[in-house]
Design a protein around this motif. Structure first.
Motif, PDB file in Angstrom:
ATOM      1  N   VAL A  46     -37.967 -58.370  21.027  1.00  0.00           N
ATOM      2  CA  VAL A  46     -38.087 -56.985  20.561  1.00  0.00           C
ATOM      3  C   VAL A  46     -39.089 -56.835  19.412  1.00  0.00           C
ATOM      4  O   VAL A  46     -39.446 -55.694  19.060  1.00  0.00           O
ATOM      5  N   LEU A  47     -39.561 -57.957  18.823  1.00  0.00           N
ATOM      6  CA  LEU A  47     -40.459 -57.844  17.677  1.00  0.00           C
ATOM      7  C   LEU A  47     -41.812 -58.522  17.854  1.00  0.00           C
ATOM      8  O   LEU A  47     -42.772 -58.170  17.166  1.00  0.00           O
ATOM      9  N   ALA A  48     -41.898 -59.498  18.749  1.00  0.00           N
ATOM     10  CA  ALA A  48     -43.138 -60.282  18.858  1.00  0.00           C
ATOM     11  C   ALA A  48     -44.336 -59.434  19.249  1.00  0.00           C
ATOM     12  O   ALA A  48     -45.487 -59.798  18.949  1.00  0.00           O
ATOM     13  N   TRP A  49     -44.101 -58.310  19.905  1.00  0.00           N
ATOM     14  CA  TRP A  49     -45.222 -57.471  20.335  1.00  0.00           C
ATOM     15  C   TRP A  49     -46.029 -56.948  19.146  1.00  0.00           C
ATOM     16  O   TRP A  49     -47.236 -56.664  19.289  1.00  0.00           O
ATOM     17  N   ILE A  50     -45.386 -56.848  17.966  1.00  0.00           N
ATOM     18  CA  ILE A  50     -46.097 -56.292  16.797  1.00  0.00           C
ATOM     19  C   ILE A  50     -47.240 -57.204  16.364  1.00  0.00           C
ATOM     20  O   ILE A  50     -48.407 -56.762  16.328  1.00  0.00           O
ATOM     21  N   PRO A  51     -46.998 -58.478  16.015  1.00  0.00           N
ATOM     22  CA  PRO A  51     -48.143 -59.328  15.630  1.00  0.00           C
ATOM     23  C   PRO A  51     -49.078 -59.623  16.789  1.00  0.00           C
ATOM     24  O   PRO A  51     -50.298 -59.778  16.580  1.00  0.00           O
ATOM     25  N   ILE A  52     -48.568 -59.700  18.008  1.00  0.00           N
ATOM     26  CA  ILE A  52     -49.430 -59.967  19.165  1.00  0.00           C
ATOM     27  C   ILE A  52     -50.415 -58.816  19.368  1.00  0.00           C
ATOM     28  O   ILE A  52     -51.619 -59.022  19.597  1.00  0.00           O
ATOM     29  N   THR A  53     -49.917 -57.588  19.269  1.00  0.00           N
ATOM     30  CA  THR A  53     -50.778 -56.417  19.414  1.00  0.00           C
ATOM     31  C   THR A  53     -51.811 -56.347  18.296  1.00  0.00           C
ATOM     32  O   THR A  53     -52.998 -56.095  18.531  1.00  0.00           O
ATOM     33  N   GLU A  54     -51.362 -56.579  17.053  1.00  0.00           N
ATOM     34  CA  GLU A  54     -52.266 -56.484  15.908  1.00  0.00           C
ATOM     35  C   GLU A  54     -53.309 -57.600  15.910  1.00  0.00           C
ATOM     36  O   GLU A  54     -54.414 -57.417  15.388  1.00  0.00           O
ATOM     37  N   SER A  55     -52.961 -58.754  16.489  1.00  0.00           N
ATOM     38  CA  SER A  55     -53.916 -59.871  16.504  1.00  0.00           C
ATOM     39  C   SER A  55     -55.143 -59.561  17.351  1.00  0.00           C
ATOM     40  O   SER A  55     -56.227 -60.103  17.111  1.00  0.00           O
ATOM     41  N   LEU A  90     -42.163 -58.700   9.454  1.00  0.00           N
ATOM     42  CA  LEU A  90     -41.506 -59.666   8.577  1.00  0.00           C
ATOM     43  C   LEU A  90     -40.159 -59.141   8.076  1.00  0.00           C
ATOM     44  O   LEU A  90     -39.168 -59.881   8.024  1.00  0.00           O
ATOM     45  N   ALA A  91     -40.147 -57.859   7.697  1.00  0.00           N
ATOM     46  CA  ALA A  91     -38.910 -57.270   7.162  1.00  0.00           C
ATOM     47  C   ALA A  91     -37.818 -57.209   8.219  1.00  0.00           C
ATOM     48  O   ALA A  91     -36.669 -57.592   7.971  1.00  0.00           O
ATOM     49  N   TRP A  92     -38.156 -56.731   9.405  1.00  0.00           N
ATOM     50  CA  TRP A  92     -37.154 -56.632  10.465  1.00  0.00           C
ATOM     51  C   TRP A  92     -36.678 -58.009  10.908  1.00  0.00           C
ATOM     52  O   TRP A  92     -35.480 -58.212  11.153  1.00  0.00           O
ATOM     53  N   MET A  93     -37.582 -58.978  11.002  1.00  0.00           N
ATOM     54  CA  MET A  93     -37.183 -60.323  11.422  1.00  0.00           C
ATOM     55  C   MET A  93     -36.224 -60.937  10.412  1.00  0.00           C
ATOM     56  O   MET A  93     -35.202 -61.546  10.778  1.00  0.00           O
ATOM     57  N   LEU A 114     -25.882 -57.104  16.846  1.00  0.00           N
ATOM     58  CA  LEU A 114     -26.526 -56.650  18.079  1.00  0.00           C
ATOM     59  C   LEU A 114     -27.112 -55.244  18.012  1.00  0.00           C
ATOM     60  O   LEU A 114     -28.200 -55.020  18.561  1.00  0.00           O
ATOM     61  N   PRO A 115     -26.468 -54.241  17.378  1.00  0.00           N
ATOM     62  CA  PRO A 115     -27.008 -52.873  17.385  1.00  0.00           C
ATOM     63  C   PRO A 115     -28.462 -52.741  16.926  1.00  0.00           C
ATOM     64  O   PRO A 115     -29.229 -52.008  17.568  1.00  0.00           O
ATOM     65  N   PRO A 116     -28.914 -53.424  15.845  1.00  0.00           N
ATOM     66  CA  PRO A 116     -30.337 -53.287  15.476  1.00  0.00           C
ATOM     67  C   PRO A 116     -31.289 -53.813  16.541  1.00  0.00           C
ATOM     68  O   PRO A 116     -32.415 -53.315  16.668  1.00  0.00           O
ATOM     69  N   VAL A 117     -30.856 -54.824  17.297  1.00  0.00           N
ATOM     70  CA  VAL A 117     -31.701 -55.341  18.379  1.00  0.00           C
ATOM     71  C   VAL A 117     -31.904 -54.258  19.439  1.00  0.00           C
ATOM     72  O   VAL A 117     -33.019 -54.056  19.941  1.00  0.00           O
ATOM     73  N   ILE A 118     -30.825 -53.570  19.781  1.00  0.00           N
ATOM     74  CA  ILE A 118     -30.917 -52.465  20.749  1.00  0.00           C
ATOM     75  C   ILE A 118     -31.803 -51.359  20.201  1.00  0.00           C
ATOM     76  O   ILE A 118     -32.638 -50.781  20.917  1.00  0.00           O
ATOM     77  N   PHE A 119     -31.651 -51.065  18.918  1.00  0.00           N
ATOM     78  CA  PHE A 119     -32.466 -50.040  18.274  1.00  0.00           C
ATOM     79  C   PHE A 119     -33.949 -50.393  18.339  1.00  0.00           C
ATOM     80  O   PHE A 119     -34.794 -49.552  18.673  1.00  0.00           O
ATOM     81  N   LEU A 120     -34.286 -51.654  18.031  1.00  0.00           N
ATOM     82  CA  LEU A 120     -35.685 -52.086  18.058  1.00  0.00           C
ATOM     83  C   LEU A 120     -36.232 -52.126  19.476  1.00  0.00           C
ATOM     84  O   LEU A 120     -37.429 -51.887  19.690  1.00  0.00           O
ATOM     85  N   ALA A 121     -35.365 -52.432  20.440  1.00  0.00           N
ATOM     86  CA  ALA A 121     -35.808 -52.414  21.840  1.00  0.00           C
ATOM     87  C   ALA A 121     -36.200 -50.999  22.249  1.00  0.00           C
ATOM     88  O   ALA A 121     -37.165 -50.806  23.004  1.00  0.00           O
ATOM     89  N   CYS A 122     -35.473 -50.009  21.740  1.00  0.00           N
ATOM     90  CA  CYS A 122     -35.798 -48.605  22.046  1.00  0.00           C
ATOM     91  C   CYS A 122     -37.098 -48.162  21.365  1.00  0.00           C
ATOM     92  O   CYS A 122     -37.746 -47.224  21.824  1.00  0.00           O
ATOM     93  N   ARG A 123     -37.459 -48.827  20.272  1.00  0.00           N
ATOM     94  CA  ARG A 123     -38.691 -48.484  19.555  1.00  0.00           C
ATOM     95  C   ARG A 123     -39.845 -49.418  19.908  1.00  0.00           C
ATOM     96  O   ARG A 123     -40.855 -49.471  19.204  1.00  0.00           O
ATOM     97  N   TRP A 124     -39.701 -50.142  20.992  1.00  0.00           N
ATOM     98  CA  TRP A 124     -40.738 -51.092  21.417  1.00  0.00           C
ATOM     99  C   TRP A 124     -42.046 -50.341  21.682  1.00  0.00           C
ATOM    100  O   TRP A 124     -42.088 -49.359  22.415  1.00  0.00           O
ATOM    101  N   GLY A 125     -43.121 -50.783  21.047  1.00  0.00           N
ATOM    102  CA  GLY A 125     -44.439 -50.177  21.249  1.00  0.00           C
ATOM    103  C   GLY A 125     -44.725 -48.996  20.354  1.00  0.00           C
ATOM    104  O   GLY A 125     -45.838 -48.452  20.389  1.00  0.00           O
ATOM    105  N   GLN A 126     -43.760 -48.564  19.539  1.00  0.00           N
ATOM    106  CA  GLN A 126     -43.954 -47.406  18.659  1.00  0.00           C
ATOM    107  C   GLN A 126     -44.634 -47.835  17.354  1.00  0.00           C
ATOM    108  O   GLN A 126     -44.403 -48.937  16.860  1.00  0.00           O
ATOM    109  N   PRO A 127     -45.473 -46.970  16.776  1.00  0.00           N
ATOM    110  CA  PRO A 127     -46.110 -47.303  15.490  1.00  0.00           C
ATOM    111  C   PRO A 127     -45.093 -47.298  14.359  1.00  0.00           C
ATOM    112  O   PRO A 127     -43.990 -46.753  14.491  1.00  0.00           O
ATOM    113  N   ALA A 128     -45.467 -47.896  13.245  1.00  0.00           N
ATOM    114  CA  ALA A 128     -44.571 -47.980  12.098  1.00  0.00           C
ATOM    115  C   ALA A 128     -44.248 -46.596  11.564  1.00  0.00           C
ATOM    116  O   ALA A 128     -45.087 -45.693  11.552  1.00  0.00           O
TER     117      ALA A 128
END
Length: 312
Positions: free
Chosen positions: A51-60, A77-80, A135-149
């Motif tokens: 749910v988080l790796a897409w952020i640094p991969i996209t920015e790279s 970094l903060a979410w991880m 678990l709930p924050p993981v679901i939350f981040l999955a719903c925000r996958w691909g969204q800007p900060a």
């Protein structure tokens, strides 16, 4: 099982002694970390990366040294860091059970540990995985996958979660031990049954101030330990491959999460030792063990293992 011949000396300890003993326990029972904690951590680590790796991969692809990329990396970094903090207790279920049994047995079997974990799965997963927000924050981040900060979703919300979890952890840090080792039910219709909430009040209430202070102290030490482990891994990578740059995918996706989970594993050791110390201070546990061991020898009765029963 000789209840008065434990493999961890049951006596009062200071926080410094607990920290030293935690490192000794890591050396003496490496399987608790390398097998028990790693088994739980791998699942959650992969879920977090999903749910988080897409952020640094996209920015790279645009360059990690870009000004806009810096804020996205801080978001990652903060979410991880928050996710690992939330998931450490539930990832350490097998380690907690193993160490609880290791107090009385030289080498507990993983078969017995897994059996205990499966038997109480619904109880501990609900409390540690859902109620305590693993678990709930993981679901939350999955719903925000691909969204800007977003300032609200990626700054205010995690800050509120962090403050809430810190308050809960500081006031009742031993809920994993209550559910796993003492096996207290979450609910019961009988007023005579010691539920997890009742046990939590009796165990945490008298030492609320002391436990809060210990939580803050341990948290500060673990943060320092996180930087130490991370720096050591970066140094080893630099010496081995001549790569000293920090802002790259390997550091963000491997070294940083690995450092977090190493610290999380040690925190499980420290927590269970604090739990033993708390029971000694409040309940004279060392005296109880000696009395029960003598009764077991004199009358041939076989009481339930202290590490896996509800507190009397």
């Amino acid at each position: 099982m000789q209840l008065d011949q434990t493999h961890v000396k049951v006596r009062l300890r200071t926080m410094a002694e607990i920290g030293d003993l935690a490192l000794i326990m890591v050396r003496r029972y490496p399987a608790a970390i390398l097998v028990g904690f790693a088994t739980g951590a791998v699942f959650w680590a992969l879920l977090d990366l999903l749910v988080l790796a897409w952020i640094p991969i996209t920015e790279s692809s645009y360059g990690l040294d870009d000004e806009e990329a810096v804020w996205e990396i801080i978001r990652y970094l903060a979410w991880m860091g928050l996710l690992v903090m939330l998931q450490a207790p539930v990832a350490g279920v097998l380690s907690t059970l193993y160490l609880g049994l290791a107090v009385f047995e030289q080498r507990p079997t993983w078969a017995s540990v897994r059996t205990e974990a499966k038997r109480g799965f619904k109880r501990w997963f609900w409390k540690l995985g859902i109620v305590r927000f693993a678990l709930p924050p993981v679901i939350f981040l999955a719903c925000r996958w691909g969204q800007p900060a977003s300032g609200f979703w990626d700054a205010f919300v995690p800050l509120v979660i962090l403050l809430w979890v810190s308050l809960v952890r500081a006031s009742s840090p031993f809920m994993p031990e209550i559910l796993l080792l003492e096996q207290c039910p979450i609910r019961s219709k009988s007023p005579d049954v010691i539920t997890a909430s009742r046990r939590s009040k009796s165990l945490h209430g008298p030492m609320a101030g002391d436990l809060s202070g210990r939580f803050i102290s341990v948290s500060c030490v673990l943060v320092i330990l996180l930087f130490s482990i991370g720096y050591s891994l970066l140094w080893a990578r630099g010496i081995s491959f001549g790569r000293w740059d920090v802002m790259n995918l390997f550091v963000l996706l491997v070294i940083y999460p690995f450092s977090l989970w190493c610290v999380a594993g040690i925190s499980v050791m420290v927590r269970i030792l604090n739990y033993l110390d708390c029971r000694i201070r409040l309940e004279g546990w060392e005296v109880e063990l000696a009395v029960r061991a003598e009764a077991m020898r004199q009358f041939g009765e076989e009481p339930l293992a202290v590490a896996t029963e509800a507190a009397s």
